[in-house]
Design an enzyme around this catalytic site. Structure first.
Site, PDB file in Angstrom:
ATOM      1  N   LYS A   3       0.770  -0.941   0.127  1.00  0.00           N
ATOM      2  CA  LYS A   3       0.016  -0.044  -0.092  1.00  0.00           C
ATOM      3  C   LYS A   3       0.933   1.453   0.105  1.00  0.00           C
ATOM      4  O   LYS A   3       2.003   1.505   0.705  1.00  0.00           O
ATOM      5  CB  LYS A   3      -0.885   0.064   1.004  1.00  0.00           C
ATOM      6  CG  LYS A   3      -1.945  -1.340   1.303  1.00  0.00           C
ATOM      7  CD  LYS A   3      -2.708  -1.436   2.628  1.00  0.00           C
ATOM      8  CE  LYS A   3      -1.738  -1.462   3.876  1.00  0.00           C
ATOM      9  NZ  LYS A   3      -2.391  -1.753   5.088  1.00  0.00           N
ATOM     10  N   GLY A  12      -7.056   3.659  11.209  1.00  0.00           N
ATOM     11  CA  GLY A  12      -7.710   2.326  11.023  1.00  0.00           C
ATOM     12  C   GLY A  12      -7.943   1.936   9.590  1.00  0.00           C
ATOM     13  O   GLY A  12      -8.650   0.979   9.351  1.00  0.00           O
ATOM     14  N   THR A  13      -7.307   2.800   8.658  1.00  0.00           N
ATOM     15  CA  THR A  13      -7.468   2.281   7.168  1.00  0.00           C
ATOM     16  C   THR A  13      -6.816   1.001   6.763  1.00  0.00           C
ATOM     17  O   THR A  13      -7.367   0.218   5.813  1.00  0.00           O
ATOM     18  CB  THR A  13      -6.974   3.540   6.131  1.00  0.00           C
ATOM     19  OG1 THR A  13      -5.776   3.940   6.574  1.00  0.00           O
ATOM     20  CG2 THR A  13      -7.877   4.660   6.062  1.00  0.00           C
ATOM     21  N   GLY A  14      -5.803   0.666   7.372  1.00  0.00           N
ATOM     22  CA  GLY A  14      -5.152  -0.549   7.070  1.00  0.00           C
ATOM     23  C   GLY A  14      -5.803  -1.832   7.559  1.00  0.00           C
ATOM     24  O   GLY A  14      -6.053  -2.724   6.752  1.00  0.00           O
ATOM     25  N   CYS A  15      -6.339  -1.495   8.705  1.00  0.00           N
ATOM     26  CA  CYS A  15      -7.262  -2.766   9.352  1.00  0.00           C
ATOM     27  C   CYS A  15      -8.276  -2.904   8.418  1.00  0.00           C
ATOM     28  O   CYS A  15      -8.757  -4.145   8.205  1.00  0.00           O
ATOM     29  CB  CYS A  15      -7.655  -2.438  10.577  1.00  0.00           C
ATOM     30  SG  CYS A  15      -6.179  -2.155  11.827  1.00  0.00           S
ATOM     31  N   THR A  19      -8.026   9.116   9.058  1.00  0.00           N
ATOM     32  CA  THR A  19      -7.518   8.155   8.422  1.00  0.00           C
ATOM     33  C   THR A  19      -7.160   6.761   9.400  1.00  0.00           C
ATOM     34  O   THR A  19      -6.525   5.837   8.954  1.00  0.00           O
ATOM     35  CB  THR A  19      -6.338   8.288   7.567  1.00  0.00           C
ATOM     36  OG1 THR A  19      -5.059   8.933   8.637  1.00  0.00           O
ATOM     37  CG2 THR A  19      -6.435   9.325   6.597  1.00  0.00           C
TER      38      THR A  19
END
Ligand SMILES: Cc1ncc(COP(=O)(O)OP(=O)(O)O)c(N)n1
Ligand SMILES: Cc1nc(C(=O)O)sc1CCOP(=O)(O)O
Ligand SMILES: [Mg+2]
Length: 544
Positions: free
Chosen positions: A224, A259-262, A257
């Site tokens: 990412k 928590g976007t990865g989880c 933003t």
């Protein structure tokens, strides 16, 4: 499933993971009616709905933007059941991480066994794994239960930069977890850590990193690029072992933003659990995160630099909650229903017509705009809602559940040939108002069973507003009222001259009259509404 190479056939998972662990049973034939037999259990299950199921193995975030909480919200938003194994409890907010409390390995193992021996998990998704012991425990148990797909989000640090898992877990990722994974989703920092600290600053670097991470064994890699230098688009690099895909999206300017990865990883897991193949699952996940960030860009939760976003697209609805209110059957007293032909004929806009009706005493509004184009209807509904909410009056949409959803109107009115109230309820949720047209006691009973809030009953008298409308008369109205527990509003050919006779039929659940032409096919809407209102007031003040 397109994520080939993963471990087992669903039935072998069921038998080894679910049944053998719980039930003291022997394999028997389908004619065996012993309710504890394997066949009986399998038969019963196959006749019910197996819902897609993701198990997340991750840390708890007290601020609820990331971790387990983000995974639960994502799966809920996507219609997937999510069970949870907590690996660490973090004290965390929008400022940063104040504390981390890892869960003992044995208790992580116990949680995993609790879920996997009982529930039919489709996909396991991992997030924060705070120690090498937990990584090893997880890998050991996953091998025992042979889950179908494993999505690994190799969480190392929070958005605020605080460490959530140190370099000691790397050996476990390299040797055990990544070889089992169907996909791994590192950001630039995590990809760099997985590769021993290499610098990653360009899309070409991300491609090389994806290839090197693929060598650890996952079937797919998604690197990412959200942390690429700011002027560049947000580019993620997807590698399937042969081909690269660059997935681009415009950057959304927002502090929210966290928590976007989880969320991205749990969305991929949820889509896989529904049966999607990998690239479409990743594309849906990217779109979901982007849409949620865009929707949430202005919300304010917490005072720190990294806020959470709204996974369920609902929080902004309650920002001006003071102007919203629930339904009260007495709202039906003077129900004004618009008609664009009539308002056009008298040279006024629909918003002016709505304003005038409310000024005259209308207690609820329905926009019945049969000729409006969808976009125009949504804009009209929003404009009218501003007016109605500022007066504390509810506003419903005729027929068009999509317009009610898009404008966030207070509800809909549907007839017998419109969308079923049951489906409308599933789409609109429990707080919206649903009215249903009924001419017979059978229809009234069905409206109650379908969860309607009120009944519109007519035509009480002949009307030229609605073509070919069957007239039920005052007797038909009374029969419908008596057959139902729901509040009823009478409609059809009602005006100043006959409103009294309608309200005087003497049934307690007849709560009002609904009118179109008596208000809108007149020169002055507000004075006609006032006249009708005063007739109703006279009836209400009469001794019973
Ligand atoms: C309050 C109220 N009652 C009945 C109706 C009629 O609805 P329907 O039968 O769906 O007919 P249309 O209005 O769609 O032509 C109503 N609109 N409102
Ligand atoms: C929209 C509508 N529904 C009816 C029903 O019988 O369900 S009668 C009707 C038209 C009501 O218009 P007016 O007040 O001008 O008679
Ligand atoms: Mg209708």
């Amino acid at each position: 499933m397109a994520y080939s190479g993963f471990l087992s056939h669903p039935l072998s998972f069921q038998v080894s993971g679910v049944l053998s662990a719980r039930l003291p049973v022997t394999i028997s034939t389908s004619s065996d009616r012993n309710p504890n037999s394997v066949m009986a259990v399998l038969e019963e299950r196959s006749s019910k709905h197996k819902v897609p199921h993701v198990l997340t193995v991750a840390g708890s975030d007290s601020g609820a933007g990331a971790g387990i909480q983000a995974d639960l919200k994502t799966c809920a938003a996507l219609g997937v059941y999510c069970s949870t194994v907590i690996t660490a409890i973090t004290a965390q907010n929008t400022v940063g991480v104040q504390g981390v409390h890892p869960v003992p390995e044995e208790f992580v193992a116990e949680q995993l066994r609790s879920v996997l021996t009982d529930m039919q998990v489709d996909v396991v998704k991992t997030g924060m794994l705070p120690s090498i012991g937990i990584v090893k425990t997880l890998c050991r148990i996953l091998k025992e239960f042979r889950v179908r797909a494993l999505v690994v989000d190799p969480v190392m640090a929070s958005t605020s930069g605080d460490v959530l898992a140190g370099p000691s877990i790397l050996a476990g990722l390299w040797k055990e977890l990544l070889p089992m994974a169907v996909i791994v989703t590192p950001n630039l920092k995590e990809a760099s850590a997985l590769l021993g600290g290499v610098q990653l600053a360009t899309v070409d670097d991300m491609r090389s990193a994806a290839k090197s991470i693929h060598d650890f064994g996952p079937r797919y890699v998604l690197v990412k690029g959200g942390d690429l230098p700011a002027p560049l688009d947000a580019v993620d690099v997807f590698f399937d072992g042969e081909n690269f895909h660059e997935l681009r999206a415009a950057r959304i300017k927002t502090r929210n933003t966290h928590g976007t990865g989880c969320t991205l990883a749990s969305c991929i897991a949820a889509e896989l659990a529904k049966g999607s193949s990998m690239l479409p699952a990743v594309q849906v996940a990217k779109r979901y995160v982007e849409t949620a960030l865009d929707y949430s860009k202005d919300i304010v939760i917490g005072s720190g630099p990294q806020g959470p976003f709204d996974h369920l697209f609902k929080l902004k609805r309650n920002v001006c909650s003071s102007s919203r209110r629930g339904f009260n059957p007495n709202d039906l007293l003077l129900y004004a229903i618009t008609d664009s032909r009539m308002n056009k004929k008298w040279g006024r806009s629909i918003t002016d017509a709505v304003k005038a009706a409310i000024e005259g005493g209308a207690t609820i509004i329905q926009l019945r705009e049969k000729e409006a184009e969808t976009r125009e209807f949504v804009e009209l509904a929003k404009a009218c809602l501003e007016i109605s909410r500022s007066h504390g009056v509810l506003l419903l949409i005729n027929d068009r559940v999509d317009v009610a959803l898009a404008s966030d109107a207070d509800g809909v009115h549907v007839g017998q040939s419109d969308m079923s109230p049951r489906i409308a309820r599933a789409l609109l949720g429990p707080e919206k108002i649903i009215g249903v047209s009924c001419k017979t006691p059978e229809q009234a009973l069905q409206a109650w069973a379908d969860g309607a809030d009120y009944i519109g009953c007519g035509g009480v008298f002949p009307t030229s507003t609605k073509a070919n409308n069957l007239t039920v008369g005052l007797d038909g109205l009374k029969t419908v009222c008596l057959s139902s527990k729901l509040p009823v509003v009478a409609i059809g050919g009602i005006g100043v001259g006959n409103a009294g006779s309608v309200m005087e039929i003497g049934v307690p659940n007849l709560k009002g009259i609904a009118v179109v032409s008596a208000l809108f096919d007149r020169e002055c809407v507000s004075s006609e509404t006032k006249k009708l209102h005063s007739v109703l007031m006279d009836v209400l003040s009469m001794p019973k």
